[in-house]
Enzyme design. Structure first.
Site, PDB file in Angstrom:
ATOM      1  N   LYS A  22     -36.225  -1.432  -9.908  1.00  0.00           N
ATOM      2  CA  LYS A  22     -35.584  -1.168  -8.696  1.00  0.00           C
ATOM      3  C   LYS A  22     -35.627   0.483  -8.281  1.00  0.00           C
ATOM      4  O   LYS A  22     -35.918   0.948  -7.423  1.00  0.00           O
ATOM      5  CB  LYS A  22     -34.071  -1.431  -8.711  1.00  0.00           C
ATOM      6  CG  LYS A  22     -33.276  -0.834  -7.457  1.00  0.00           C
ATOM      7  CD  LYS A  22     -31.856  -1.180  -7.589  1.00  0.00           C
ATOM      8  CE  LYS A  22     -31.060  -0.639  -8.266  1.00  0.00           C
ATOM      9  NZ  LYS A  22     -30.389   0.961  -7.787  1.00  0.00           N
ATOM     10  N   ASN A  23     -35.171   1.198  -9.631  1.00  0.00           N
ATOM     11  CA  ASN A  23     -35.146   2.530  -9.402  1.00  0.00           C
ATOM     12  C   ASN A  23     -36.488   3.581  -9.232  1.00  0.00           C
ATOM     13  O   ASN A  23     -36.394   4.562  -8.846  1.00  0.00           O
ATOM     14  CB  ASN A  23     -33.988   3.306 -10.315  1.00  0.00           C
ATOM     15  CG  ASN A  23     -32.670   2.818 -10.444  1.00  0.00           C
ATOM     16  OD1 ASN A  23     -32.394   2.338  -8.842  1.00  0.00           O
ATOM     17  ND2 ASN A  23     -31.903   2.814 -11.199  1.00  0.00           N
ATOM     18  N   CYS A 117     -23.669   2.718  -5.382  1.00  0.00           N
ATOM     19  CA  CYS A 117     -22.523   2.002  -6.021  1.00  0.00           C
ATOM     20  C   CYS A 117     -21.270   3.258  -6.105  1.00  0.00           C
ATOM     21  O   CYS A 117     -21.407   4.295  -6.641  1.00  0.00           O
ATOM     22  CB  CYS A 117     -23.036   1.687  -7.512  1.00  0.00           C
ATOM     23  SG  CYS A 117     -24.038   0.251  -7.362  1.00  0.00           S
ATOM     24  N   ARG A 122     -20.258  11.290  -7.820  1.00  0.00           N
ATOM     25  CA  ARG A 122     -21.755  11.544  -7.708  1.00  0.00           C
ATOM     26  C   ARG A 122     -22.465  12.489  -7.069  1.00  0.00           C
ATOM     27  O   ARG A 122     -23.137  12.371  -6.043  1.00  0.00           O
ATOM     28  CB  ARG A 122     -22.439  10.040  -7.728  1.00  0.00           C
ATOM     29  CG  ARG A 122     -22.011   8.846  -8.516  1.00  0.00           C
ATOM     30  CD  ARG A 122     -22.534   7.576  -7.956  1.00  0.00           C
ATOM     31  NE  ARG A 122     -24.062   7.522  -8.455  1.00  0.00           N
ATOM     32  CZ  ARG A 122     -24.725   6.364  -7.999  1.00  0.00           C
ATOM     33  NH1 ARG A 122     -24.147   5.355  -7.445  1.00  0.00           N
ATOM     34  NH2 ARG A 122     -25.887   6.251  -8.710  1.00  0.00           N
ATOM     35  N   GLN A 126     -27.382  19.460  -8.105  1.00  0.00           N
ATOM     36  CA  GLN A 126     -28.595  19.927  -8.859  1.00  0.00           C
ATOM     37  C   GLN A 126     -29.715  19.553  -8.205  1.00  0.00           C
ATOM     38  O   GLN A 126     -30.742  20.483  -8.282  1.00  0.00           O
ATOM     39  CB  GLN A 126     -28.406  19.025 -10.211  1.00  0.00           C
ATOM     40  CG  GLN A 126     -27.476  19.254 -11.062  1.00  0.00           C
ATOM     41  CD  GLN A 126     -27.315  20.631 -11.656  1.00  0.00           C
ATOM     42  OE1 GLN A 126     -28.155  21.389 -11.921  1.00  0.00           O
ATOM     43  NE2 GLN A 126     -26.094  21.439 -11.329  1.00  0.00           N
ATOM     44  N   ASP A 305     -26.250   1.416 -16.885  1.00  0.00           N
ATOM     45  CA  ASP A 305     -26.475   0.252 -15.910  1.00  0.00           C
ATOM     46  C   ASP A 305     -26.478  -1.160 -16.697  1.00  0.00           C
ATOM     47  O   ASP A 305     -26.183  -2.165 -16.080  1.00  0.00           O
ATOM     48  CB  ASP A 305     -27.840   0.428 -15.213  1.00  0.00           C
ATOM     49  CG  ASP A 305     -27.788   1.623 -14.452  1.00  0.00           C
ATOM     50  OD1 ASP A 305     -26.870   1.947 -14.087  1.00  0.00           O
ATOM     51  OD2 ASP A 305     -29.056   2.006 -14.030  1.00  0.00           O
ATOM     52  N   ARG A 397     -28.657  -6.282  -3.798  1.00  0.00           N
ATOM     53  CA  ARG A 397     -29.322  -4.828  -3.758  1.00  0.00           C
ATOM     54  C   ARG A 397     -30.310  -4.708  -4.770  1.00  0.00           C
ATOM     55  O   ARG A 397     -31.325  -3.916  -4.341  1.00  0.00           O
ATOM     56  CB  ARG A 397     -28.321  -3.730  -3.761  1.00  0.00           C
ATOM     57  CG  ARG A 397     -27.523  -3.580  -2.475  1.00  0.00           C
ATOM     58  CD  ARG A 397     -26.608  -2.357  -2.409  1.00  0.00           C
ATOM     59  NE  ARG A 397     -27.270  -1.333  -3.201  1.00  0.00           N
ATOM     60  CZ  ARG A 397     -26.942  -0.331  -3.872  1.00  0.00           C
ATOM     61  NH1 ARG A 397     -25.346  -0.322  -3.973  1.00  0.00           N
ATOM     62  NH2 ARG A 397     -27.502   0.671  -4.273  1.00  0.00           N
TER      63      ARG A 397
HETATM   64  N1  EPU Z   1     -24.679  14.603 -11.624  1.00  0.00           N
HETATM   65  C1  EPU Z   1     -24.425  15.844 -11.156  1.00  0.00           C
HETATM   66  N2  EPU Z   1     -25.030  16.544 -10.224  1.00  0.00           N
HETATM   67  C2  EPU Z   1     -26.072  16.386  -9.674  1.00  0.00           C
HETATM   68  C3  EPU Z   1     -26.489  14.930  -9.877  1.00  0.00           C
HETATM   69  C4  EPU Z   1     -26.102  14.048 -10.873  1.00  0.00           C
HETATM   70  O1  EPU Z   1     -23.341  16.193 -11.622  1.00  0.00           O
HETATM   71  O2  EPU Z   1     -26.647  17.022  -8.888  1.00  0.00           O
HETATM   72  C5  EPU Z   1     -24.168  13.619 -12.562  1.00  0.00           C
HETATM   73  C6  EPU Z   1     -23.669  12.470 -12.112  1.00  0.00           C
HETATM   74  O3  EPU Z   1     -22.450  12.656 -11.590  1.00  0.00           O
HETATM   75  C7  EPU Z   1     -23.460  11.585 -13.192  1.00  0.00           C
HETATM   76  C8  EPU Z   1     -24.650  11.995 -14.242  1.00  0.00           C
HETATM   77  O4  EPU Z   1     -25.127  13.379 -13.533  1.00  0.00           O
HETATM   78  O5  EPU Z   1     -22.601  11.659 -14.056  1.00  0.00           O
HETATM   79  C9  EPU Z   1     -25.958  11.194 -13.963  1.00  0.00           C
HETATM   80  O6  EPU Z   1     -26.306  11.062 -12.518  1.00  0.00           O
HETATM   81  P1  EPU Z   1     -27.971  11.080 -12.175  1.00  0.00           P
HETATM   82  O7  EPU Z   1     -28.256  11.974 -11.165  1.00  0.00           O
HETATM   83  O8  EPU Z   1     -28.739  10.715 -13.306  1.00  0.00           O
HETATM   84  O9  EPU Z   1     -28.050   9.369 -11.569  1.00  0.00           O
HETATM   85  P2  EPU Z   1     -28.298   9.154 -10.259  1.00  0.00           P
HETATM   86  O10 EPU Z   1     -29.591   9.795  -9.728  1.00  0.00           O
HETATM   87  O11 EPU Z   1     -27.205   9.227  -9.156  1.00  0.00           O
HETATM   88  C10 EPU Z   1     -29.584   7.276 -10.969  1.00  0.00           C
HETATM   89  C11 EPU Z   1     -29.673   5.444 -10.845  1.00  0.00           C
HETATM   90  C12 EPU Z   1     -28.622   5.009 -11.294  1.00  0.00           C
HETATM   91  C13 EPU Z   1     -28.380   5.048 -12.940  1.00  0.00           C
HETATM   92  C14 EPU Z   1     -28.453   6.713 -13.030  1.00  0.00           C
HETATM   93  C15 EPU Z   1     -28.414   6.863 -14.365  1.00  0.00           C
HETATM   94  C16 EPU Z   1     -30.949   5.479  -8.818  1.00  0.00           C
HETATM   95  C17 EPU Z   1     -31.143   5.301  -7.290  1.00  0.00           C
HETATM   96  N3  EPU Z   1     -29.748   5.447  -9.271  1.00  0.00           N
HETATM   97  O12 EPU Z   1     -28.674   7.430 -10.225  1.00  0.00           O
HETATM   98  O13 EPU Z   1     -28.608   3.462 -11.057  1.00  0.00           O
HETATM   99  O14 EPU Z   1     -27.004   4.635 -13.396  1.00  0.00           O
HETATM  100  O15 EPU Z   1     -29.593   7.152 -12.415  1.00  0.00           O
HETATM  101  O16 EPU Z   1     -29.491   6.272 -15.020  1.00  0.00           O
HETATM  102  O17 EPU Z   1     -32.124   5.912  -9.292  1.00  0.00           O
HETATM  103  C18 EPU Z   1     -28.085   1.270 -10.897  1.00  0.00           C
HETATM  104  O18 EPU Z   1     -29.179   1.045 -10.454  1.00  0.00           O
HETATM  105  O19 EPU Z   1     -27.056   0.478 -10.987  1.00  0.00           O
HETATM  106  C19 EPU Z   1     -27.467   2.655 -10.785  1.00  0.00           C
HETATM  107  C20 EPU Z   1     -26.465   3.216 -10.496  1.00  0.00           C
END
Ligand code: EPU
Length: 446
Positions: A22-23, A117, A122, A126, A305, A397
């Site tokens: 998915k991701n 989610c 979130r 960055q 996840d 989803r």
């Molecule tokens: N974070 C920051 N600042 C940023 C970005 C992230 O502080 O600019 C923090 C977040 O708050 C969190 C951590 O860094 O505590 C990790 O966030 P990350 O950016 O890695 O996650 P994401 O890109 O929002 C993706 C997946 C998630 C998965 C995470 C971690 C997608 C669309 N989503 O989220 O997937 O949990 O990486 O592996 O790629 C799921 O599939 O159920 C799902 C939630």
């Protein structure tokens, strides 16, 4: 909102074919927008997030074909940097990649803040820091990100947190920047490597994906891409845990065991037998699982996840387990619903202490997000009696053909108001689409 009805207390057995990640899918759809012409993507999962993404990019002028047998063709020749509809953008997290993709191609992006989610704060600071560092002017106005640049110029970016989304988003904007970009403290998840390969198939020059430093040598133009995305390790982890928790014996086809190392190691530690044969694994549960300690961390750590499903297994394990969440500040909102089914879990901050019980019992529960929903489905498969999981759209989803795949493993799961007849027809359709039949004859050792 839809419901799934599950009759549990029945070990899963047989085989299941894992779909595309998915991701990865929700990142390569915007990535191919960086080039004019028609890109061809393979192994795209038939999930709601892909459908939503397809609708979003169609509103920007992309011509998105029908998803058939995992193949999706996208012609981005007539793409324009319009503002995508907020009601669609808010339905998914990965809509933030439109900022990187549109900024890279047109030097302009205006996109509403993403949804996804609800699992704690979130932020996307960055991502924005990266775009600024490449020379874009970035502002947040009335819930929209506006990013603009006459030209993007390669830069040296250090991420304060190893964010998956920020790593991919900056990579997308930087492939067409002038000069070299270096991103340090990158996330290392397998789908980052996957997106980099997709971009490289389009003529980009990305090196180091999968390590904590990625170098992107900017190129002037990209061509359409051809790329098959990797299997979904979280879907695989979900079914592996479902097999383990129900006392089952399931073979998972189309997996990359390396991507599942942390999950396989924990399952083995809990006493589950795992056979690993390179591109399939067999998960056999002979005795009651044993309690273990789990801490979620960015890859290659135990994936956040897969944590909610894992908690179901530990809820019926022998002994006391401890689960610590190391990625999100609050990802235990499935626990209240699990308690209705007889689990004994105490949450304190980012830690959950689980006293294993012998049995769970069916109840009426609601999915609050994608992986919480997956956990409740597994709990339903373990529980005695009938479970109704509401708000199942969250699960749709990210899991393709979930009821059909589980039925093919002998589980009793159907959508409410789905007659036996429709369920059987859908099962056949699913077997055709995901090629379960062929898989079973090729590897009949399930
Ligand atoms: N974070 C920051 N600042 C940023 C970005 C992230 O502080 O600019 C923090 C977040 O708050 C969190 C951590 O860094 O505590 C990790 O966030 P990350 O950016 O890695 O996650 P994401 O890109 O929002 C993706 C997946 C998630 C998965 C995470 C971690 C997608 C669309 N989503 O989220 O997937 O949990 O990486 O592996 O790629 C799921 O599939 O159920 C799902 C939630």
């Amino acid at each position: 909102m839809g419901e799934l009805l599950i009759r549990g207390d029945n070990p899963l057995s047989g085989e299941v074919k894992i779909g595309g990640r998915k991701n990865s899918a929700v990142a390569v759809l915007p990535a191919v927008l960086l080039a004019e012409g028609t890109s061809r993507l393979e192994n795209i999962p038939a999930i709601r997030d892909v459908a939503t993404y397809s609708r979003i990019i169609s509103t920007l002028g992309a011509d998105v074909g029908e998803l058939r047998g995992g193949v999706l063709k996208i012609d981005a020749s007539r793409l324009n940097p319009d503002v995508p509809p907020l009601e669609l953008v808010k339905q998914i997290r990965a809509s933030y990649y439109l900022v990187g993709a549109l900024l890279g191609r047109f030097g302009y992006a205006r996109v509403g803040l993403p949804g996804g989610c609800e699992i704690g704060q979130r932020p996307i600071d960055q991502h924005l820091k990266g775009f600024k560092s490449l020379g874009a002017e970035v502002s947040l106005e009335h819930g929209e990100v506006i990013a603009e640049a006459d030209k993007l110029v390669g830069s040296h970016i250090y991420l304060d947190v190893a964010s998956v989304g920020a790593t991919i988003n900056i990579m997308m904007a930087a492939v067409l920047a002038e000069g070299t970009t270096i991103i340090e403290n990158c996330a290392r998840e397998p789908h980052i490597v996957d997106v980099a390969s997709c971009l490289n198939s389009m003529g980009a020059r990305v090196v180091g994906a999968g390590t904590d430093t990625i170098k992107i040598h900017g190129v002037e133009k990209l061509k359409p891409g051809e790329h098959a995305i990797i299997p979904d390790e979280i879907e695989a982890a979900t079914y592996a845990i479902a097999s383990a928790a129900t006392g089952g014996d399931v073979t998972l086809q189309n997996v990359v065991p390396k991507h599942l190392e942390s999950v396989i190691a924990k399952l083995r530690e809990a006493g589950i037998e795992i056979e690993d044969n390179g591109d399939w694994i067999r998960v056999i549960s002979r005795d009651r699982p044993q309690a273990v300690r789990v801490k979620t961390l960015p890859y290659p750590g135990f994936p956040t996840d897969a944590m909610p499903p894992m908690m179901v297994l530990l809820s019926v394990a022998e002994g006391t387990s401890v689960v610590s969440e190391g990625v999100y500040e609050s990802r235990f909102n499935h626990v209240d619903e699990l308690q209705r089914m007889g689990t004994d879990i105490e949450v304190q901050g980012r830690t959950a202490v689980i006293e294993g019980v012998e049995n769970l019992y069916g109840s009426s529960v609601k999915a609050s997000n994608l992986r919480a929903g997956a956990a409740l489905v597994i709990a339903g498969l373990v529980a005695q009696g009938e479970t109704e999981v509401g708000d199942i759209e969250h699960v749709d989803r990210g899991y393709e053909f979930l009821p059909e795949k589980i039925r093919a493993m002998g589980g009793d799961v159907r959508r409410r108001q789905q007659s036996e007849e429709t369920a059987a027809e859908e099962g056949e359709e699913c077997a055709r689409v995901v090629n379960l039949g062929q898989m079973q004859s090729a590897h009949g050792n399930g």
